[in-house]
Design an enzyme around this catalytic site. Structure first.
Site, PDB file in Angstrom:
ATOM      1  N   ARG A 194      24.781 -46.256  45.569  1.00  0.00           N
ATOM      2  CA  ARG A 194      23.636 -46.835  44.870  1.00  0.00           C
ATOM      3  C   ARG A 194      22.949 -47.952  45.650  1.00  0.00           C
ATOM      4  O   ARG A 194      21.930 -48.477  45.187  1.00  0.00           O
ATOM      5  CB  ARG A 194      24.085 -47.350  43.499  1.00  0.00           C
ATOM      6  CG  ARG A 194      24.279 -46.285  42.411  1.00  0.00           C
ATOM      7  CD  ARG A 194      22.946 -45.781  41.878  1.00  0.00           C
ATOM      8  NE  ARG A 194      21.995 -46.863  41.714  1.00  0.00           N
ATOM      9  CZ  ARG A 194      21.978 -47.716  40.690  1.00  0.00           C
ATOM     10  NH1 ARG A 194      22.809 -47.563  39.711  1.00  0.00           N
ATOM     11  NH2 ARG A 194      21.092 -48.679  40.648  1.00  0.00           N
TER      12      ARG A 194
ATOM     13  N   ASP B  69      20.927 -41.564  31.788  1.00  0.00           N
ATOM     14  CA  ASP B  69      20.888 -42.682  30.849  1.00  0.00           C
ATOM     15  C   ASP B  69      20.137 -42.231  29.602  1.00  0.00           C
ATOM     16  O   ASP B  69      19.322 -41.303  29.667  1.00  0.00           O
ATOM     17  CB  ASP B  69      20.200 -43.911  31.449  1.00  0.00           C
ATOM     18  CG  ASP B  69      20.444 -45.137  30.581  1.00  0.00           C
ATOM     19  OD1 ASP B  69      21.509 -45.755  30.707  1.00  0.00           O
ATOM     20  OD2 ASP B  69      19.577 -45.449  29.732  1.00  0.00           O
TER      21      ASP B  69
ATOM     22  N   ARG C 232      29.641 -48.517  37.831  1.00  0.00           N
ATOM     23  CA  ARG C 232      29.931 -49.692  38.649  1.00  0.00           C
ATOM     24  C   ARG C 232      31.391 -50.004  38.883  1.00  0.00           C
ATOM     25  O   ARG C 232      31.725 -50.765  39.777  1.00  0.00           O
ATOM     26  CB  ARG C 232      29.214 -50.915  38.062  1.00  0.00           C
ATOM     27  CG  ARG C 232      27.740 -50.923  38.394  1.00  0.00           C
ATOM     28  CD  ARG C 232      27.036 -52.044  37.697  1.00  0.00           C
ATOM     29  NE  ARG C 232      27.090 -51.847  36.251  1.00  0.00           N
ATOM     30  CZ  ARG C 232      26.695 -52.733  35.353  1.00  0.00           C
ATOM     31  NH1 ARG C 232      26.246 -53.909  35.743  1.00  0.00           N
ATOM     32  NH2 ARG C 232      26.750 -52.466  34.072  1.00  0.00           N
TER      33      ARG C 232
ATOM     34  N   TYR D  26      15.678 -49.679  21.655  1.00  0.00           N
ATOM     35  CA  TYR D  26      15.119 -50.076  22.960  1.00  0.00           C
ATOM     36  C   TYR D  26      13.598 -50.022  22.938  1.00  0.00           C
ATOM     37  O   TYR D  26      12.923 -50.896  23.498  1.00  0.00           O
ATOM     38  CB  TYR D  26      15.685 -49.195  24.080  1.00  0.00           C
ATOM     39  CG  TYR D  26      17.138 -49.500  24.334  1.00  0.00           C
ATOM     40  CD1 TYR D  26      17.514 -50.640  25.035  1.00  0.00           C
ATOM     41  CD2 TYR D  26      18.137 -48.691  23.824  1.00  0.00           C
ATOM     42  CE1 TYR D  26      18.848 -50.955  25.242  1.00  0.00           C
ATOM     43  CE2 TYR D  26      19.481 -48.992  24.024  1.00  0.00           C
ATOM     44  CZ  TYR D  26      19.824 -50.131  24.726  1.00  0.00           C
ATOM     45  OH  TYR D  26      21.143 -50.444  24.915  1.00  0.00           O
TER      46      TYR D  26
ATOM     47  N   ARG E 292      31.268 -43.720  30.291  1.00  0.00           N
ATOM     48  CA  ARG E 292      30.882 -44.502  31.470  1.00  0.00           C
ATOM     49  C   ARG E 292      31.941 -44.452  32.575  1.00  0.00           C
ATOM     50  O   ARG E 292      32.184 -45.460  33.247  1.00  0.00           O
ATOM     51  CB  ARG E 292      30.604 -45.967  31.097  1.00  0.00           C
ATOM     52  CG  ARG E 292      29.567 -46.130  30.019  1.00  0.00           C
ATOM     53  CD  ARG E 292      28.205 -46.346  30.621  1.00  0.00           C
ATOM     54  NE  ARG E 292      27.242 -46.695  29.595  1.00  0.00           N
ATOM     55  CZ  ARG E 292      26.422 -47.718  29.666  1.00  0.00           C
ATOM     56  NH1 ARG E 292      26.449 -48.516  30.702  1.00  0.00           N
ATOM     57  NH2 ARG E 292      25.561 -47.924  28.703  1.00  0.00           N
TER      58      ARG E 292
HETATM   59  O1  1CP Z   1      29.888 -41.977  33.248  1.00  0.00           O
HETATM   60  C1  1CP Z   1      28.963 -42.254  32.462  1.00  0.00           C
HETATM   61  O2  1CP Z   1      29.148 -42.238  31.230  1.00  0.00           O
HETATM   62  C2  1CP Z   1      27.645 -42.684  33.048  1.00  0.00           C
HETATM   63  C3  1CP Z   1      26.404 -42.156  32.410  1.00  0.00           C
HETATM   64  C4  1CP Z   1      25.723 -43.092  31.426  1.00  0.00           C
HETATM   65  C5  1CP Z   1      25.682 -42.960  30.030  1.00  0.00           C
HETATM   66  C6  1CP Z   1      26.442 -41.945  29.190  1.00  0.00           C
HETATM   67  C7  1CP Z   1      24.908 -44.209  31.758  1.00  0.00           C
HETATM   68  C8  1CP Z   1      24.649 -44.714  33.114  1.00  0.00           C
HETATM   69  N1  1CP Z   1      24.328 -44.676  30.604  1.00  0.00           N
HETATM   70  C9  1CP Z   1      24.792 -43.954  29.539  1.00  0.00           C
HETATM   71  C10 1CP Z   1      24.406 -44.052  28.142  1.00  0.00           C
HETATM   72  C11 1CP Z   1      23.843 -45.318  27.634  1.00  0.00           C
HETATM   73  N2  1CP Z   1      22.898 -46.113  28.201  1.00  0.00           N
HETATM   74  C12 1CP Z   1      24.154 -45.840  26.360  1.00  0.00           C
HETATM   75  C13 1CP Z   1      25.075 -45.202  25.379  1.00  0.00           C
HETATM   76  C14 1CP Z   1      26.495 -45.402  25.776  1.00  0.00           C
HETATM   77  C15 1CP Z   1      27.078 -46.754  25.486  1.00  0.00           C
HETATM   78  O3  1CP Z   1      27.005 -47.220  24.338  1.00  0.00           O
HETATM   79  O4  1CP Z   1      27.695 -47.304  26.405  1.00  0.00           O
HETATM   80  C16 1CP Z   1      23.403 -47.014  26.189  1.00  0.00           C
HETATM   81  C17 1CP Z   1      23.412 -47.932  24.990  1.00  0.00           C
HETATM   82  C18 1CP Z   1      22.613 -47.178  27.354  1.00  0.00           C
HETATM   83  C19 1CP Z   1      21.634 -48.240  27.616  1.00  0.00           C
HETATM   84  C20 1CP Z   1      21.958 -48.963  28.867  1.00  0.00           C
HETATM   85  N3  1CP Z   1      21.714 -48.445  30.108  1.00  0.00           N
HETATM   86  C21 1CP Z   1      22.601 -50.200  29.016  1.00  0.00           C
HETATM   87  C22 1CP Z   1      23.100 -51.090  27.866  1.00  0.00           C
HETATM   88  C23 1CP Z   1      22.173 -52.257  27.645  1.00  0.00           C
HETATM   89  C24 1CP Z   1      22.454 -52.953  26.315  1.00  0.00           C
HETATM   90  O5  1CP Z   1      21.687 -52.735  25.367  1.00  0.00           O
HETATM   91  O6  1CP Z   1      23.446 -53.708  26.246  1.00  0.00           O
HETATM   92  C25 1CP Z   1      22.719 -50.439  30.398  1.00  0.00           C
HETATM   93  C26 1CP Z   1      23.308 -51.645  31.068  1.00  0.00           C
HETATM   94  C27 1CP Z   1      22.159 -49.311  31.072  1.00  0.00           C
HETATM   95  C28 1CP Z   1      22.099 -49.062  32.540  1.00  0.00           C
HETATM   96  C29 1CP Z   1      23.087 -48.080  33.024  1.00  0.00           C
HETATM   97  N4  1CP Z   1      23.243 -46.773  32.540  1.00  0.00           N
HETATM   98  C30 1CP Z   1      24.214 -46.126  33.258  1.00  0.00           C
HETATM   99  C31 1CP Z   1      24.708 -47.037  34.248  1.00  0.00           C
HETATM  100  C32 1CP Z   1      25.763 -46.718  35.288  1.00  0.00           C
HETATM  101  C33 1CP Z   1      24.005 -48.251  34.072  1.00  0.00           C
HETATM  102  C34 1CP Z   1      24.175 -49.524  34.886  1.00  0.00           C
HETATM  103  C35 1CP Z   1      23.043 -49.662  35.822  1.00  0.00           C
HETATM  104  C36 1CP Z   1      23.372 -49.533  37.264  1.00  0.00           C
HETATM  105  O7  1CP Z   1      24.443 -49.076  37.709  1.00  0.00           O
HETATM  106  O8  1CP Z   1      22.472 -49.933  38.015  1.00  0.00           O
END
Ligand code: 1CP
Length: 347
Positions: free
Chosen positions: A44, A80, A35, A155, A31
C-alpha cells in the site's frame, strides 16, 4: 493448518453456514486483510485506499495475503463499504487514520435523487477482481460484502465517521420521507453490488451493519430492518449464505435474524450462549473480543476454546472475532488462534 477443500461448496465454512456437520469449526477474521500485515503495508506504500480497491492486481494480492499466512477457512474480498458509492459517482475519499469522508453530506431529497443506482457497468474492476480471486483461491470460499443501509447512510449523512450518529438519527426521526428515499437508494445499491460479486463467483455474502446498535429495537424494526431485509431477500435469490453482522446489537439479534440472515454475526459483548437462543435455527458467527489477541497466547486460546464449546449449542458456528482485527494486532497471534480453533476436535 488444515488442508483446503477441493471446492468451496465442500468447505467447513459453507457447511457451517448451511448448518451441516463440519470437519472442524471454521475460522476467519473480519478485517483479516489490512494494516496488521507487514506485507499489506508494503503493497500500500503510496497507493490510496480507494485506488487499491479499484486495482484488481492489488485486490487479489491483498485478499490472498491473510489466507496464505493464516490458512483461514474463508477469504473476505478486499474493498470497503463506501466503494459502491464511489463507483456510482459520489464524491468521497477514504482518509488514512480517519475512514470514509464525503465532499458534501446528504441532507435533502434532491441530494438522494442525485445518487445514481448501481449497475455492473459501474464496477467492472470488482467483477474482474472476484473472478481472478476465485481462480486463485481454489477450494477456499470467497465472502463478498456490502455495507447495510443504516451504516452506509451514517457516512453519507454525517459526512464521515461518527460516534453518536446524531444527524443520521435526526433525519430518521425528523425527515422520514428523506430517510426512506435514502435507505431505499442504498438498499438498491447494496443488493446490486452483492449480485455483481456473487455472479463473479463469491460463495457467501456478509452484510455489515456495524453501527445499527445505535438504534433501539423499536426504531430498528421501523426505520432500518425493512431496508436490510430487502437487501437480504435479494441476496437469497443469489443462492449463497448470508451473514448479517453488527456491533452492540445484543438487543437487536432476533430482529437481525428475522431480517433474513442464514448466519448472525455476534459481537463480543454478547455471550454466544445468550445469542444462540435468539437466532432460531440459524448459524452464529463470532465472537472473541478482538483485544484478547494482545493477551498471552494461552489466555487467548483458553477464551477461544470456551467460545468453540459454547458454539456447539448452535445449529452452526463460524469462529471469528467480535469485530474487526485491530491494526496493531500481532499476526503471529492470529496464526496461533487459527491453528488452535481448527485443531479442536468436533465432538
Ligand atoms: O479483511 C478485510 O475485512 C478488509 C476489507 C474491509 C472491510 C470488510 C475494509 C478495508 N473495510 C471493510 C468494511 C468496513 N469499512 C466497515 C464494516 C466493517 C467494520 O465494522 O469493521 C466499516 C464501518 C467501514 C468504514 C471504514 N473504512 C472505516 C471505519 C471508520 C469509522 O467510522 O470508525 C475505516 C477506517 C475504513 C478504511 C479502511 N477500510 C478497509 C481498510 C483496510 C481500511 C483502512 C485504510 C487503509 O488501510 O488505508
Amino acid at each position: 493448518m488444515t488442508n483446503p477443500p477441493a471446492e468451496p461448496s465442500q468447505s467447513a465454512f459453507l457447511k457451517a453456514a448451511r448448518v451441516e456437520p463440519v470437519p472442524h469449526t471454521p475460522v476467519w477474521f473480519m478485517r483479516q486483510a489490512g494494516r496488521s500485515l507487514p506485507e499489506y503495508r508494503a503493497l500500500r506504500q503510496g497507493v490510496g485506499m480507494l485506488e487499491s480497491c479499484m486495482t484488481p492486481d492489488l485486490v487479489v494480492e491483498i485478499t490472498l495475503q491473510p489466507v496464505r499466512r493464516y490458512g483461514v477457512d474463508a477469504a473476505i474480498f478486499f474493498s470497503d463499504i463506501v466503494l459502491p458509492l464511489k463507483a456510482v459517482g459520489v464524491d468521497l475519499d477514504i482518509k488514512p487514520g480517519v475512514g470514509p469522508v464525503m465532499a458534501s453530506p446528504v441532507r435533502t431529497l434532491a441530494d438522494v435523487a442525485a445518487i445514481p443506482d448501481l449497475t455492473p457497468e459501474h464496477v467492472p474492476f470488482i467483477t474482474e477482481s472476484v473472478r481472478r480471486l476465485v481462480g486463485e483461491l481454489g477450494g477456499t470460499p470467497l465472502i463478498g460484502f456490502a455495507g447495510a443501509p443504516f451504516t452506509v447512510a451514517s457516512y453519507l449523512v454525517e459526512g464521515g465517521p461518527s460516534k453518536e450518529h446524531a444527524r443520521t438519527k435526526a433525519m430518521m426521526f425528523g425527515a422520514p420521507d428523506v430517510w426512506a428515499a435514502l435507505m431505499d437508494k442504498i438498499a438498491g445499491i447494496a443488493a446490486a453490488y452483492l449480485a455483481v460479486q456473487v455472479s463473479a463467483g463469491a460463495s457467501a455474502v456478509q452484510l455489515f451493519d456495524s453501527w445499527a446498535g445505535a438504534c433501539t429495537p423499536e426504531d430498528y424494526r421501523r426505520y432500518v430492518m425493512p431496508y436490510s431485509a430487502r437487501v437480504l431477500a435479494a441476496a437469497a435469490e443469489l443462492g449463497v449464505p448470508r451473514i448479517h453482522f453488527g456491533v452492540n446489537t445484543g438487543s437487536l439479534l432476533p430482529l437481525m435474524a428475522e431480517a433474513g440472515a442464514d448466519v448472525v454475526g455476534v459481537d463480543w459483548r454478547t455471550p454466544l450462549s445468550s445469542a444462540i437462543p435468539l437466532v432460531g435455527d440459524r448459524a452464529v458467527q463470532g465472537n472473541l473480543d478482538p483485544t484478547l489477541v494482545f493477551a498471552p497466547t494461552d489466555v487467548m486460546t483458553a477464551r477461544a476454546a470456551a467460545i468453540v464449546e459454547a458454539g456447539r449449542a448452535a445449529h452452526g458456528h463460524i469462529f471469528n472475532l467480535g469485530h474487526g482485527v485491530i491494526p496493531d494486532t500481532d499476526p503471529g497471534q492470529l496464526e496461533a488462534l487459527t491453528r488452535f480453533v481448527q485443531s479442536i476436535p468436533v465432538s
